[in-house]
Enzyme design. Structure first.
Site, PDB file in Angstrom:
ATOM      1  N   ILE A   1       4.876  -1.122   2.920  1.00 16.07           N
ATOM      2  CA  ILE A   1       4.613   0.288   2.664  1.00 16.07           C
ATOM      3  C   ILE A   1       5.355   0.702   1.400  1.00 16.07           C
ATOM      4  CG2 ILE A   1       4.759   2.634   3.550  1.00 16.07           C
ATOM      5  CD1 ILE A   1       2.860   0.801   5.132  1.00 16.07           C
ATOM      6  N   LYS A   2       4.600   1.176   0.422  1.00 19.15           N
ATOM      7  CA  LYS A   2       5.207   1.624  -0.831  1.00 19.15           C
ATOM      8  C   LYS A   2       5.610   3.088  -0.705  1.00 19.15           C
ATOM      9  CE  LYS A   2       3.646   0.497  -4.848  1.00 19.15           C
ATOM     10  NZ  LYS A   2       2.705   0.411  -5.991  1.00 19.15           N
ATOM     11  N   VAL A   3       6.885   3.339  -0.900  1.00 18.70           N
ATOM     12  CA  VAL A   3       7.428   4.691  -0.758  1.00 18.70           C
ATOM     13  C   VAL A   3       8.132   5.081  -2.062  1.00 18.70           C
ATOM     14  CG1 VAL A   3       8.977   6.195   0.534  1.00 18.70           C
ATOM     15  CG2 VAL A   3       7.801   4.314   1.711  1.00 18.70           C
TER      16      VAL A   3
ATOM     17  N   ILE B   1       0.845  -1.197   0.000  1.00 19.63           N
ATOM     18  CA  ILE B   1       0.000   0.000   0.000  1.00 19.63           C
ATOM     19  C   ILE B   1       0.880   1.247   0.000  1.00 19.63           C
ATOM     20  CG2 ILE B   1      -1.763   1.296   1.246  1.00 19.63           C
ATOM     21  CD1 ILE B   1      -2.747  -1.345   2.398  1.00 19.63           C
TER      22      ILE B   1
END
Length: 226
Positions: free
Chosen positions: A86-88, A59
């Protein structure tokens, strides 16, 4: 080799995990917009219920500043579960956030990668997955497969515990090339993966086999009818 789907459409996810060897689901704000769930966290919990804990869920944050990225990551993990990746995006602030999140033991997928040095920064910062945008890189006149190959070599050479998650696909050829050039995983829309089976030669082969069988045992008489 990992097949991951890039969607939050619940029906597409249900079908994909039933029919194909799907090991995860990715999303980003543009993917979310296609479905436009009124309650984002409730919807993502439903995604998790469909795919289970044995598959990965990625996400993406939307903030641009490190501290806000970290806050959004914490909120996502609190609302859904602590196994979410966590997509950064790999910006200057994003790399700082990746370092902070990895120091906390958070799973991180580094995304929006267009350049090899971007990928190297994410790799050194400790990202678990790095997502180069294959089609978008190609549209800019650069070679995404060269990036994937060199990044793959660096991961092996330096012993990093990281996987390349190639993204941004328009067709099966790009997916095949990404794997062949060293990507350990791909994420693609369900409709792209279903194109693999759209070859008319497959249906013809099956029909020919069936015809030969029925010539021997009678029309409509299957194996279970013997």
């Amino acid at each position: 080799m990992e097949f991951i789907i890039d969607t939050v459409n619940l029906e597409d996810i249900k079908e994909a995990v039933e029919y194909m060897p799907i090991v995860g689901v990715t999303s980003n704000p543009s993917i979310v917009k296609k479905t436009s769930p009124k309650d984002f966290f409730k919807h993502m919990k439903e995604v998790r219920e469909i795919i289970g804990k044995e598959r990965s869920l990625h996400i993406q944050v939307i903030s641009k500043e490190c501290d806000e990225i970290v806050k959004e990551a914490h909120r996502i993990l609190e609302e859904i579960d602590d196994q979410v990746y966590i997509k950064v995006p790999v910006s200057y602030e994003g790399v700082k956030a990746i370092k902070k999140l990895k120091a906390e033991g958070v799973h991180v997928t580094a995304t929006a990668v267009y350049d090899l040095m971007q990928a190297y920064m994410a790799l050194a910062a400790g990202a678990d997955y790095i997502a180069p945008y294959v089609n978008r890189i190609g549209n800019l006149g650069n070679d995404p497969m060269e990036l994937i190959n060199e990044l793959s070599n660096r991961i092996v050479q330096d012993g990093y515990d990281c996987k390349i998650l190639a993204a941004s696909f328009k067709g099966v050829q790009q997916v095949r090339d990404a794997f062949n050039y060293g990507s350990q995983a791909i994420t693609a829309p369900v409709e792209v993966l279903k194109q693999i089976f759209a070859n008319p030669s497959i249906e013809k082969a099956v029909n020919d086999f069936n015809s030969d069988w029925y010539d021997v045992y009678g029309e409509g008489k299957g194996i279970c009818d013997l």
